[in-house]
Scaffold this active site. Structure first.
Site, PDB file in Angstrom:
ATOM      1  CB  CYS A  61      85.326  48.448 113.230  1.00  0.00           C
ATOM      2  SG  CYS A  61      86.630  48.140 112.018  1.00  0.00           S
ATOM      3  CG  ASP A  76      90.046  41.117 110.701  1.00  0.00           C
ATOM      4  OD1 ASP A  76      89.082  40.755 111.392  1.00  0.00           O
ATOM      5  OD2 ASP A  76      91.063  41.664 111.175  1.00  0.00           O
ATOM      6  CD  GLU A 126      78.661  49.050 110.141  1.00  0.00           C
ATOM      7  OE1 GLU A 126      77.720  49.850 110.283  1.00  0.00           O
ATOM      8  OE2 GLU A 126      78.905  48.471 109.080  1.00  0.00           O
ATOM      9  CE  LYS A 161      85.063  50.626 101.003  1.00  0.00           C
ATOM     10  NZ  LYS A 161      85.273  49.340 101.651  1.00  0.00           N
ATOM     11  CB  SER A 210      93.465  47.490 116.196  1.00  0.00           C
ATOM     12  OG  SER A 210      92.233  48.038 115.815  1.00  0.00           O
ATOM     13  CG  HIS A 260      83.474  55.717 112.440  1.00  0.00           C
ATOM     14  ND1 HIS A 260      83.004  54.472 112.104  1.00  0.00           N
ATOM     15  CD2 HIS A 260      84.415  56.026 111.529  1.00  0.00           C
ATOM     16  CE1 HIS A 260      83.632  54.062 111.029  1.00  0.00           C
ATOM     17  NE2 HIS A 260      84.495  54.977 110.663  1.00  0.00           N
ATOM     18  CG  LEU A 308      94.074  68.982  97.945  1.00  0.00           C
ATOM     19  CD1 LEU A 308      93.977  70.499  97.830  1.00  0.00           C
ATOM     20  CD2 LEU A 308      93.116  68.325  96.957  1.00  0.00           C
ATOM     21  CE  LYS A 309      97.713  62.946 104.708  1.00  0.00           C
ATOM     22  NZ  LYS A 309      96.505  62.224 105.098  1.00  0.00           N
ATOM     23  CB  CYS A 311      96.285  59.101 100.289  1.00  0.00           C
ATOM     24  SG  CYS A 311      95.897  60.718  99.617  1.00  0.00           S
TER      25      CYS A 311
HETATM   26  N1  GLN Z   1      91.354  43.452 113.091  1.00  0.00           N
HETATM   27  C1  GLN Z   1      91.282  44.743 112.485  1.00  0.00           C
HETATM   28  C2  GLN Z   1      91.292  45.810 113.564  1.00  0.00           C
HETATM   29  O1  GLN Z   1      90.725  45.603 114.593  1.00  0.00           O
HETATM   30  C3  GLN Z   1      90.038  44.894 111.630  1.00  0.00           C
HETATM   31  C4  GLN Z   1      89.996  46.228 110.914  1.00  0.00           C
HETATM   32  C5  GLN Z   1      88.908  46.383 109.882  1.00  0.00           C
HETATM   33  O2  GLN Z   1      87.890  45.755 109.928  1.00  0.00           O
HETATM   34  N2  GLN Z   1      89.094  47.268 108.931  1.00  0.00           N
HETATM   35  O3  GLN Z   1      91.837  46.880 113.394  1.00  0.00           O
HETATM   36 ZN    ZN Z   2      86.020  46.461 110.733  1.00  0.00          ZN
END
Ligand code: GLN
Ligand code: ZN
Length: 756
Positions: A730, A603, A669, A109, A437, A698, A12-13, A520
């Protein structure tokens, strides 16, 4: 109670993503979906399930399906109403085409799971009208295949409670009167088509509810019974009914379903209250985890209940929908990542269906030879797991037992530590940093896959990653950031990366579980005691630090998040496993410090998600979570600065515990919610340093200097400038390099303006 719908090979994905990219036709997508539904029904029929669910299929999310069916469609989608599927996907993830630009609906969620649903948007004058009876369509489809299913619907009260008021001055429950006629019309049509049962999911019955919610329940179910003769399977899960048991019975279900995995003793009250006409559905097979059912243990419970209410009134089931488990253990063939000894202890959705049938058979009057044999081998499997050397590591256990309170406490209080840290790090006011990241390009991911396939050597792989780290450091220096990161190019996933290096973890190849829409996740399996054979991140951090005089932040995933995003062993309390992980992370933190890393981030984005449904259980969960974080963070000198990071949750009600984590700096965030979150930190007078995100990661959109200055000014009204950091919401993993560099340049400029 529901079967996974992505397909054993994530068909499906793949079909959906191909359809969105314009690579396959709508008909091809519909055909794939129909095939999955058919296979799921027939599989359950052949296994011997009596009440087979339908309408558990969804192209995106079952809450969104119901919003669409009820006509709860926000106005901004008016111009898209011609094509139902386009409209549906537009509501799910926005629409930007042909001069139309509409945002998606909010997503959050589903209770305490990592499954995300689309939040119904409810306005004061909300009208409902039946647009498309998906439940009826799927019931008919199954009937034509020879299966008379029980359609599954989210209950009317849970539906409203899942929603969000889009304007002030009213309570969404007030709309029940308008919603019910439409909801009942769905049920009537099912009845006309020949449905006998309907499964109505009301998980909010397992939460702390107010009297007006109780009244709403009474009104809704009275109306349902008045207008249809359908037998209602009232379904609850993820906790026990507790003080709502009497209410649930009052709602006159034909079958009441309870979750005996999450609330093993909850049958005791219920059997006392349940009238003779009603049956009880015992959710004994865990729908949310991957362990084989302990059949003798389940039979014990079943037999106790049977002795009280009689065999005719018993239903055997999974605890909740199997949506939350991976699909088929038989698809796991890699004996290195999932050893045969561990595989022997597991059951995925397909295997769980068989467990349900086996239990029903064994609890009946003349159990078949096959079921008896299944029980025998299950007893052996359970014994094997209990006594296996793989699950018990004496050294780890002794270490956990030896943890004393001082493990969870830094040497000095924050007020003293921060003075030393400022002296050590010499950072300007409004220091700038990122969350960890940097863009994970197709190229970087291709190196990893080549390395895993043996197409390049380890040395080649390391050299490529070092090149990427150097590039990432140079770019950050050039942009003028204050605390740098190495960029996480070596990590596939923030939990899997650590799981692969810790003992006690196994990995599936196809154990995918739907997270949101077509997405997923493949959670690792924690089967044994967790320990860290050797350092996991030190080489990368040291290499990155060797390239620059600016401080480089070491980057780790915390114990709560590793636990929350894995399938966790169920043969010891979760808190014990969490403490083992905490000690492993503590060792890593200390090794980073020894190697000269002065700032370390741990984290914990999943800390809020594990919050129990019942208020009475929350304090204990939070205490243990905070303790584990502190154990991981507290083994360092005062001058070493510990950061943590959280995102995309409602933090207001756990702010006190966030403060108790005592991280020197928290990055969180905020941009996406326009700093709304900061109110909580301000009211509470958050004591340590804090970096509210000023850049929503985002979208590829580059935020302007002006808007970030505006957000920072907003923040500095409630938090002292000396406490504030400047950072994105993030990690930047999913972004492209160009937009990332432009955005960070603007962010650094915004910090300069603030300093001036
Ligand atoms: N250190 C992770 C990143 O920067 C934190 C990711 C997260 O908060 N889900 O990707
Ligand atoms: Zn984050």
């Amino acid at each position: 109670m529901g079967y996974p719908r992505v397909g054993a090979g994530r068909e499906l994905k793949k079909a959906e993503e191909a359809y969105w990219a314009g690579k396959i036709s709508k008909q091809e997508l519909l055909d794939t979906a129909a095939l999955i539904r058919k296979e799921n029904w027939l599989l359950q029929k052949e296994a011997g399930i009596d009440l087979i669910p339908s309408n558990d299929f969804s192209f995106y999310d079952q809450t969104l399906d119901l919003s669409l069916a009820l006509g709860a469609i926000p106005e901004r989608y008016d111009s898209l109403k011609d094509d139902r599927l386009e409209l549906y996907f537009a509501m799910a993830h926005g629409y930007q085409k042909d001069g139309i630009d509409v945002t998606a609906m909010e997503m959050t969620k589903w209770f305490d799971t990592n499954y995300h649903y689309i939040v119904p948007e409810i306005t004061r004058n909300q009208r409902f009208e039946l647009t498309f009876n998906k439940a009826a369509a799927e019931f008919k489809e199954a009937l034509e295949l020879g299966v008379r299913t029980k359609p599954v619907l989210i209950g009317p009260v849970t539906y409203l409670l899942l929603g969000k008021e889009k304007e002030s001055g009213f309570n969404r429950l007030e709309l029940l009167d308008r919603l019910l006629p439409v909801y009942i019309e769905i049920l009537r049509q099912l009845e006309e088509l020949g449905a006998e049962y309907v499964q109505i999911d009301e998980p909010f019955l397992n939460t702390d509810i107010t009297d007006d919610i109780r009244d709403a329940y009474r009104k809704a179910f009275a109306a349902i019974h008045q207008s249809t003769k359908l037998k209602v399977i009232l379904t609850t899960y993820f906790d026990g009914l507790a003080d709502n048991a009497a209410l649930a019975v009052e709602l006159k279900p034909s079958i009441l379903h309870i979750d005996l995995v999450r609330a093993p003793k909850s049958w005791e009250d219920v059997v006392r209250l349940l009238p003779k006409e009603a049956s009880l559905s015992l959710g004994v097979v865990d729908g949310r985890n991957i362990w084989k059912n302990d059949l003798s243990h389940s039979l014990d419970i079943i037999n106790k209940v049977k002795a009280i209410i009689g065999e005719e009134r018993l239903v055997i089931a999974t605890s909740c929908s199997l949506l939350h488990s991976p699909i088929d253990l038989d698809n796991e063939k890699n004996e290195i990542s999932l050893p045969v000894q561990v595989k022997r202890w597991l059951a995925f959705a397909r295997q769980k269906v068989t467990e349900v049938v086996t239990l029903a058979d064994l609890a009946g009057r003349s159990p078949s030879y096959i079921s008896k044999a299944a029980l025998q081998s299950n007893v052996a499997d359970m014994e094997d797991r209990r006594t296996s050397a793989l699950t018990n590591n004496e050294e780890v256990r002794q270490r956990v037992d030896a943890v004393t309170p001082d493990f969870a406490s830094r040497k000095s209080p924050f007020s003293q530590r921060i003075v030393e840290q400022h002296r050590e790090l010499l950072l300007p006011l409004y220091p700038t940093t990122t969350i960890g990241s940097f863009p994970q390009t197709t190229e970087v991911r291709s190196w990893r896959s080549k390395f895993k396939k043996g197409e390049i050597t380890k040395d080649q792989y390391v050299a490529l990653l070092k090149g990427e780290i150097e590039k990432t450091i140079r770019i950050q220096e050039e942009i003028g950031l204050d605390v740098l990161v190495h960029g996480e190019a070596e990590r596939n996933d923030m939990v899997e990366y650590f799981g692969e290096q810790l003992s006690g973890f196994a990995f599936t190849q196809n154990g995918w579980v739907q997270s949101y829409g077509s997405r997923c996740v493949k959670p690792p399996v924690i089967y044994g005691d967790v320990s860290r054979p050797k350092a996991m991140t030190v080489d990368w951090a040291v290499y990155a630090q060797s390239l620059t005089d600016k401080p480089v932040k070491g980057m780790l995933t915390g114990p709560v998040t590793i636990l929350q995003w894995s399938f966790v062993r169920n043969d010891q309390p979760r808190a014990v496993t969490m403490k083992q992980i905490a000690l492993a992370i503590r060792d890593e933190v200390q090794d980073l410090e020894k190697a000269g890393i002065r700032v370390i981030q741990i984290d914990e984005p999943a800390i809020r998600e594990g919050l129990p449904l019942r208020k009475a259980d929350r304090e204990e969960y939070l205490d243990k979570a905070v303790e584990s974080f502190r154990i991981s963070a507290s083994g360092v000198k005062d001058s070493t600065q510990i950061h943590t990071h959280m995102c995309y949750s409602q933090f207001n009600d756990i702010i006190r515990h966030i403060a108790l984590m005592d991280a020197d700096v928290i990055t969180i965030e905020c941009a996406r919610s326009q700093m709304n979150l900061l109110g909580a930190f301000a009211d509470f007078r958050y004591p340590n340093e804090i970096g509210p995100g000023v850049y929503d990661i985002h979208s590829p959109r580059v935020p302007s200097v002006g808007e970030m200055v505006m957000l920072l000014k907003k923040a500095s009204q409630v938090i002292k400038p000396g406490q504030l950091w400047v950072n994105p919401d993030c990690g930047l993993k999913t972004r492209g390099w160009t937009e990332t560099v432009d955005s960070l340049r603007n962010m650094v400029e915004a910090a300069r303006i603030m300093r001036a």
